[in-house]
Scaffold this active site. Structure first.
Site, PDB file in Angstrom:
ATOM      1  N   LYS A 201     -28.007  52.543  -4.907  1.00  0.00           N
ATOM      2  CA  LYS A 201     -27.475  51.175  -4.883  1.00  0.00           C
ATOM      3  C   LYS A 201     -28.242  50.342  -3.849  1.00  0.00           C
ATOM      4  O   LYS A 201     -28.709  49.264  -4.132  1.00  0.00           O
ATOM      5  CB  LYS A 201     -25.981  51.234  -4.562  1.00  0.00           C
ATOM      6  N   GLU A 207     -32.088  60.128   2.381  1.00  0.00           N
ATOM      7  CA  GLU A 207     -32.312  61.342   1.577  1.00  0.00           C
ATOM      8  C   GLU A 207     -33.013  60.971   0.265  1.00  0.00           C
ATOM      9  O   GLU A 207     -33.985  61.621  -0.158  1.00  0.00           O
ATOM     10  CB  GLU A 207     -30.979  62.028   1.252  1.00  0.00           C
ATOM     11  N   GLY A 259     -20.495  52.440  -4.919  1.00  0.00           N
ATOM     12  CA  GLY A 259     -21.345  53.586  -5.277  1.00  0.00           C
ATOM     13  C   GLY A 259     -20.598  54.659  -6.040  1.00  0.00           C
ATOM     14  O   GLY A 259     -21.058  55.148  -7.068  1.00  0.00           O
ATOM     15  N   ARG A 260     -19.402  55.033  -5.569  1.00  0.00           N
ATOM     16  CA  ARG A 260     -18.679  56.140  -6.216  1.00  0.00           C
ATOM     17  C   ARG A 260     -17.963  55.702  -7.488  1.00  0.00           C
ATOM     18  O   ARG A 260     -17.298  56.510  -8.137  1.00  0.00           O
ATOM     19  CB  ARG A 260     -17.704  56.780  -5.226  1.00  0.00           C
ATOM     20  N   GLU A 345     -13.658  59.732  -0.031  1.00  0.00           N
ATOM     21  CA  GLU A 345     -14.389  58.601   0.552  1.00  0.00           C
ATOM     22  C   GLU A 345     -13.565  57.320   0.357  1.00  0.00           C
ATOM     23  O   GLU A 345     -13.646  56.389   1.160  1.00  0.00           O
ATOM     24  CB  GLU A 345     -15.778  58.444  -0.099  1.00  0.00           C
ATOM     25  N   HIS A 376     -10.000  84.463  -9.710  1.00  0.00           N
ATOM     26  CA  HIS A 376     -10.539  85.704  -9.153  1.00  0.00           C
ATOM     27  C   HIS A 376     -11.141  85.468  -7.768  1.00  0.00           C
ATOM     28  O   HIS A 376     -11.914  86.287  -7.283  1.00  0.00           O
ATOM     29  CB  HIS A 376     -11.575  86.290 -10.113  1.00  0.00           C
ATOM     30  N   LYS A 504     -24.857  58.990  10.202  1.00  0.00           N
ATOM     31  CA  LYS A 504     -26.182  58.508   9.776  1.00  0.00           C
ATOM     32  C   LYS A 504     -26.940  57.963  10.977  1.00  0.00           C
ATOM     33  O   LYS A 504     -28.131  58.252  11.155  1.00  0.00           O
ATOM     34  CB  LYS A 504     -26.035  57.373   8.753  1.00  0.00           C
TER      35      LYS A 504
HETATM   36  O1  F6P Z   1     -23.241  57.476   2.695  1.00  0.00           O
HETATM   37  C1  F6P Z   1     -22.292  57.251   1.723  1.00  0.00           C
HETATM   38  C2  F6P Z   1     -22.861  56.430   0.591  1.00  0.00           C
HETATM   39  O2  F6P Z   1     -23.028  55.126   0.995  1.00  0.00           O
HETATM   40  C3  F6P Z   1     -21.972  56.528  -0.624  1.00  0.00           C
HETATM   41  O3  F6P Z   1     -20.894  55.672  -0.576  1.00  0.00           O
HETATM   42  C4  F6P Z   1     -22.936  56.267  -1.722  1.00  0.00           C
HETATM   43  O4  F6P Z   1     -22.439  56.662  -2.963  1.00  0.00           O
HETATM   44  C5  F6P Z   1     -24.112  57.077  -1.252  1.00  0.00           C
HETATM   45  O5  F6P Z   1     -24.114  56.921   0.152  1.00  0.00           O
HETATM   46  C6  F6P Z   1     -25.445  56.710  -1.826  1.00  0.00           C
HETATM   47  O6  F6P Z   1     -25.756  55.379  -1.590  1.00  0.00           O
HETATM   48  P1  F6P Z   1     -26.922  54.662  -2.355  1.00  0.00           P
HETATM   49  O7  F6P Z   1     -26.564  54.615  -3.795  1.00  0.00           O
HETATM   50  O8  F6P Z   1     -27.019  53.294  -1.752  1.00  0.00           O
HETATM   51  O9  F6P Z   1     -28.190  55.447  -2.130  1.00  0.00           O
END
Ligand code: F6P
Length: 538
Positions: A201, A207, A259-260, A345, A376, A504
């Site tokens: 987003k 990452e 995002g979620r 979240e 199990h 972060k």
């Molecule tokens: O760090 C949490 C977060 O902001 C989530 O809410 C989000 O889904 C994820 O990181 C990834 O964010 P982005 O889509 O901006 O890379």
């Protein structure tokens, strides 16, 4: 909290203290299964195996009413900025409102833009699937979605859930910055026939951007124009352009999609490529159908409302702080992980919307694994541990292979057996009977005690005909609305996530230290760990 809400919470606590010790199995009469369930045309939510009675349900409905749920729901669907800490509307519902009415944000209808983006995704997805969009070595065979959190968990869960409907290229997901994740995925792909989708987003998540650069370097070793095999899903046109991805392969969305909650739009591109345009539309329609149900169904017939109220009853009233999600549907094996982000979240907050400390439990700890595997592994604790863990079972009437229907029947029998066992348990007398032929006297008592199941442990079951794209859309929208209702009742903002920021920031500050800078400014524990890892080769 208004005086009406305080009174509604107090009434629920008082009711609970009067019924907490009873065995809810004794509540069953001929009507209970019908009365304590909610359904749409094609699925049923059974909450009869809980300690709720008619008075408890009425009190929960009253709590929802005095929490202004209807007004908040209407505010969400009509584009009000209900995400108050970020000043944003919450309109993931618009992404699936394809055949619906206009949706206004600041007086502007957002639906034309939503439809245009969907059409662009469909054109690209068809081109990837029919080979009119090619890699530099021919037709696309593999799609690698690079994203994390909401830009990974939703599509990864859905691609797995809808495996029986796949006809497109193989979809892979890379999320972790651990190099093992991308190394292993790229190791399975041919760079000349792989499409890389960078899903972020913000297009700043470290990452994702690190993995995206690694993928670009990997591709540039084999093809002359690596960026030509990249697509981007993001709200930021500038950042995707700066990464070198051509605008025609950038699928954008607005900041009113959290995002979620974003798999219904461009973040779902990998799902669309896997199952095709018709399948993805069916998924959207399932979500839209649940939206209409959530807006129209009255009181106890409203499935998301009742799922949320049962959750409030168990967590905030009974004090059961975790919730196990147990799909007896193996293709939903990533649903618990997806729900962990969606629920934790969203509702893992300690401060209410107006800035006051929360005086009740925040949202629950959500965890789980598919049945029968969990049986199990950790069901021991669910049945005999000292904590009560409300369980949520999901089960379909049919699976995807007719010839193995007998296996599916065994799966269903296991699912129903678990909720029955949790409710009924096994008392000492029955346990004695189980071992009376092997032991006697004090040893019989001791052995029998270990075989007692306390029972009286609550569960809900969501049953549906078959896991199709439409059904998955209904299920995901159901959980989204459940989170919304719980958030409104707790008085929190379900749509921000400030709690992920501190870690972060500290990771950014620690990076030079793990690369060799002086660690002495850090606390003793952190400095010692850096020292140990350096000695081991960091
Ligand atoms: O760090 C949490 C977060 O902001 C989530 O809410 C989000 O889904 C994820 O990181 C990834 O964010 P982005 O889509 O901006 O890379």
């Amino acid at each position: 909290m208004t005086p009406e809400m305080t009174a509604a919470w107090a009434a629920l606590h008082e009711h609970h203290s009067g019924v907490a010790d009873r065995r809810f199995e004794t509540l069953f009469d001929v009507a209970r299964a019908d009365t304590f369930s909610a359904s749409t045309e094609d699925f049923v939510l059974d909450y009869a195996k809980t300690n709720l009675d008619a008075e408890g349900v009425d009190l929960l409905l009253e709590l929802a009413k005095v929490s202004n749920l209807t007004e908040r729901r209407d505010a969400m669907f009509s584009g009000q900025p209900i995400n108050e800490t970020e000043g944003r509307a919450v309109l993931h519902t618009a992404l699936r409102n394809i055949d619906g009415d206009p949706v206004l944000v600041d007086g502007q209808d957002v639906m034309p833009e939503v439809r245009t983006t969907l059409a662009a995704m469909e054109k690209f997805s068809n081109a990837v699937r029919d080979g009119s969009f090619q890699g530099q070595g021919g037709k696309i065979t593999d799609v690698v979605n690079i994203g994390i959190g909401g830009s990974d968990l939703g599509p990864a869960m859905a691609v797995l859930a809808l495996a029986p409907y796949h006809e497109g290229p193989t979809c892979h997901f890379v999320s972790n910055v651990d190099p093992e994740d991308i190394r292993q995925v790229l190791g399975k792909c041919d760079p000349a026939t792989t499409l890389v989708i960078v899903a972020s987003k913000t297009f700043t998540t470290i990452e994702t951007m690190t993995n995206a650069r690694t993928a670009k370097a990997w591709m540039s070793e084999s093809v002359s124009d690596p960026a030509a095999q990249f697509a981007a899903l993001s709200t930021s046109d500038e950042k995707t352009a700066a990464f070198g991805i051509a605008a025609e392969r950038v699928f954008g969305f607005e900041d009113w999609v959290g995002g979620r909650y974003s798999m219904w739009g461009p973040i779902g591109l990998s799902v669309m490529i896997a199952i095709g345009v018709q399948g993805f539309r069916a998924f959207l329609n399932g979500g839209a159908q649940m939206d209409r149900h959530f807006q129209a169904a009255e009181g106890a017939q409203n499935v998301p409302l009742m799922l949320a109220l049962v959750g409030i009853w168990h967590n905030q009233i009974c004090g059961y702080t975790t919730r196990a999600v147990l799909p007896y549907d193996n293709n939903l094996s990533r649903l618990p992980a997806y729900l962990q982000q969606l629920e934790m979240e969203s509702n893992g907050k300690g401060v209410s919307m107006d800035g006051e400390d929360l005086t009740i439990n925040s949202g629950p700890v959500v965890w789980g694994e598919p049945g029968t595997n969990g049986q199990h592994a950790f069901y021991q604790l669910i049945h005999q541990g000292t904590r009560v863990i409300p369980c949520e079972f999901l089960v379909a009437a049919t699976g995807h292979s007719e010839e193995l229907h007998h296996q599916h029947q065994l799966l269903v029998a296991n699912c129903l057996a678990q909720s029955e066992a949790l409710m009924k348990g096994r008392d000492l007398e029955e346990a004695r009977g189980k071992v009376a032929d092997k032991f006697e006297g004090a040893e019989l008592e001791r052995q029998a005690k270990h075989r007692v199941f306390p029972g009286n442990r609550p569960s809900v079951t969501l049953a549906y005909p078959k896991l199709t794209p439409f059904k998955l859309g209904q299920i995901i929208a159901l959980y989204e609305h459940r989170v919304f209702v719980e958030g409104v009742i707790l008085g929190i903002n379900s749509y921000d996530q400030w709690g992920v920021e501190l870690g972060k920031e500290l990771a950014t500050a620690l990076q030079p230290i793990v690369e060799g800078a002086d660690a002495s400014g850090k606390d003793g524990s952190t400095a010692a760990l850096v020292g140990y890892l350096r000695r081991q080769g960091l």
